[in-house]
Write a protein that holds these residues in place. Sequence first.
Motif, PDB file in Angstrom:
ATOM      1  N   ALA A  24      13.726  14.183  -0.384  1.00 14.32           N
ATOM      2  CA  ALA A  24      12.456  14.795  -0.793  1.00 14.32           C
ATOM      3  C   ALA A  24      11.631  13.815  -1.628  1.00 14.32           C
ATOM      4  O   ALA A  24      10.399  13.749  -1.477  1.00 14.32           O
ATOM      5  N   LEU A  25      12.292  13.055  -2.497  1.00 15.82           N
ATOM      6  CA  LEU A  25      11.577  12.048  -3.291  1.00 15.82           C
ATOM      7  C   LEU A  25      10.970  10.978  -2.374  1.00 15.82           C
ATOM      8  O   LEU A  25       9.821  10.563  -2.566  1.00 15.82           O
ATOM      9  N   GLN A  26      11.740  10.548  -1.385  1.00 17.34           N
ATOM     10  CA  GLN A  26      11.249   9.546  -0.435  1.00 17.34           C
ATOM     11  C   GLN A  26      10.079  10.123   0.370  1.00 17.34           C
ATOM     12  O   GLN A  26       9.088   9.439   0.615  1.00 17.34           O
ATOM     13  N   LEU A  27      10.186  11.383   0.767  1.00 14.43           N
ATOM     14  CA  LEU A  27       9.117  12.025   1.525  1.00 14.43           C
ATOM     15  C   LEU A  27       7.830  12.109   0.699  1.00 14.43           C
ATOM     16  O   LEU A  27       6.735  11.840   1.211  1.00 14.43           O
ATOM     17  N   ALA A  28       7.956  12.457  -0.577  1.00 16.35           N
ATOM     18  CA  ALA A  28       6.784  12.509  -1.456  1.00 16.35           C
ATOM     19  C   ALA A  28       6.178  11.120  -1.635  1.00 16.35           C
ATOM     20  O   ALA A  28       4.947  10.955  -1.605  1.00 16.35           O
ATOM     21  N   LYS A  29       7.031  10.134  -1.801  1.00 15.55           N
ATOM     22  CA  LYS A  29       6.542   8.753  -1.947  1.00 15.55           C
ATOM     23  C   LYS A  29       5.833   8.306  -0.682  1.00 15.55           C
ATOM     24  O   LYS A  29       4.763   7.696  -0.732  1.00 15.55           O
ATOM     25  N   LEU A 105      -2.093  -4.120  -4.534  1.00 16.12           N
ATOM     26  CA  LEU A 105      -0.849  -4.894  -4.655  1.00 16.12           C
ATOM     27  C   LEU A 105       0.128  -4.219  -5.603  1.00 16.12           C
ATOM     28  O   LEU A 105       1.337  -4.197  -5.351  1.00 16.12           O
ATOM     29  N   ARG A 106      -0.390  -3.667  -6.684  1.00 21.45           N
ATOM     30  CA  ARG A 106       0.467  -2.960  -7.629  1.00 21.45           C
ATOM     31  C   ARG A 106       1.119  -1.752  -6.967  1.00 21.45           C
ATOM     32  O   ARG A 106       2.309  -1.519  -7.113  1.00 21.45           O
ATOM     33  N   TRP A 110       5.157  -1.066  -6.171  1.00 22.56           N
ATOM     34  CA  TRP A 110       5.890   0.127  -6.601  1.00 22.56           C
ATOM     35  C   TRP A 110       6.402   0.933  -5.408  1.00 22.56           C
ATOM     36  O   TRP A 110       7.529   1.433  -5.414  1.00 22.56           O
ATOM     37  N   SER A 111       5.588   1.064  -4.394  1.00 20.52           N
ATOM     38  CA  SER A 111       5.951   1.869  -3.241  1.00 20.52           C
ATOM     39  C   SER A 111       7.204   1.321  -2.546  1.00 20.52           C
ATOM     40  O   SER A 111       8.150   2.063  -2.280  1.00 20.52           O
ATOM     41  N   VAL A 117      14.920   1.596  -3.420  1.00 20.52           N
ATOM     42  CA  VAL A 117      15.834   2.261  -4.355  1.00 20.52           C
ATOM     43  C   VAL A 117      16.294   3.603  -3.788  1.00 20.52           C
ATOM     44  O   VAL A 117      17.483   3.918  -3.811  1.00 20.52           O
ATOM     45  N   PHE A 118      15.352   4.395  -3.260  1.00 17.96           N
ATOM     46  CA  PHE A 118      15.726   5.696  -2.697  1.00 17.96           C
ATOM     47  C   PHE A 118      16.661   5.530  -1.504  1.00 17.96           C
ATOM     48  O   PHE A 118      17.641   6.264  -1.360  1.00 17.96           O
TER      49      PHE A 118
END
Length: 144
Positions: A24-29, A105-106, A110-111, A117-118
Motif C-alpha cells: 500500500a505504501l508503494q502504491l501510494a508512492k 530531481l529532488r 526521493w521517489s 526501500v519498499f
Amino acid sequence: MPHAHAHPIPSPKMLSPLGRGIGALQLAKETATIVLLGIPFLLDRPLLVLATLPGLVLYLFRGVMVFSNMRRRAAVSIWVFTLLDELWGLALYLRTVDAPKLQQLRYVNWSYRLGLVFSLAALAEIGYRRYRERAHLRALLKAA
C-alpha cells in the motif's frame, strides 16, 4: 481401490498484512509519482508512453496485491519486477529529461529511493516469514 493420501496438500502461503501494508505504501508512492512526474513527463515526450507500460502493469498488480489476498510467490515476482522497474524508471527519466528542475530531481531522488526501500523491505519480509516457517517445521520434525 485408491486410498486416501496420508498427508493433506498444504495450502498456499498468502501475503501477510505487513506485506500488504508495504504494498500500500508503494502504491501510494507510485500514485504520487505518476501525478507529479509521470504525467508531465509524458506530456513533454508522448512517444515514451510505451516505455511506461511495464510500470503501469505493475501498478495494477500492486493494487491487486493490496486489495485482495495474494500468494507469496506471486508477490515475490511482483516485487522483483518492481525493483527492476524502479531502476529502469530512474535510468529512463535521467536520460530523457534535458534539463530537469531542481524540484523534479529532488522528487525523483526521493521517489526511487523509497521505491527501492519498499521493494527490498517487502522481499525481506517475505523471506523472513519463509525462514520462520521452515525453522518451525524443522523444530517439529526434530521433536517427532
